[in-house]
Enzyme design. Sequence first.
Site: not given
Length: 195
Positions: A45, A75, A87, A103, A107, A125-126, A151
């Site tokens: 993993r 992005r 975020a 934050e 921002e 979560p993989g 930013e």
Amino acid sequence: MPKSSPKKPRTIKARVLSSREVYHGPAFRVTADQVLEPSGVRTRRDIVHHSGSVVILAVEEGVSDPRVLLERQYRYAARQMLWELPAGRIDKGENDLHAAKRELLEETGYTAKRWRRILRFYASPGFLAEAMNLYLARGLRAGRAQPEPDEVIHVRMVPLSAAVRMVMRGAIKDGKTISGILWLSQSREGSKPHR
């Protein structure tokens, strides 16, 4: 007859047989782990380790259709401009509420009087060990943003009904933002009296 206490859920974990760091950068690190999973499968993993993030669902209330504070920014990983909730990363030694307040101010320039954590989830979560903490921020007050040098953020207050339509037609593609907007919409639907 005595009442039985509810059983605690059993913690199921994989056994790490070996772990090797293959990348260490300023925002995250990556390990290649050989693990024995609870099912008995032995596998490799590759995991991205991250300090965790905060997401802020900043809501302006007092109207029939509350307004949600959204940002639009480029992005690089997605190769496009995205609509998102504010975020950011939780810094080392920082708690998640402090990070959320920092934050939001950095921002957007906004501060909030009332804060409540409403969700904690894993974005992917993989392979990504990043927990995201979604905060509801109310009692907003506008101020001057203090963005990081890289930013370039455009801020807009969007009525909740319009934000939900943006989600449903695919104009909002960011998972944490979809989660927050749909949570707010559902929580408002649940509070309406049934006819």
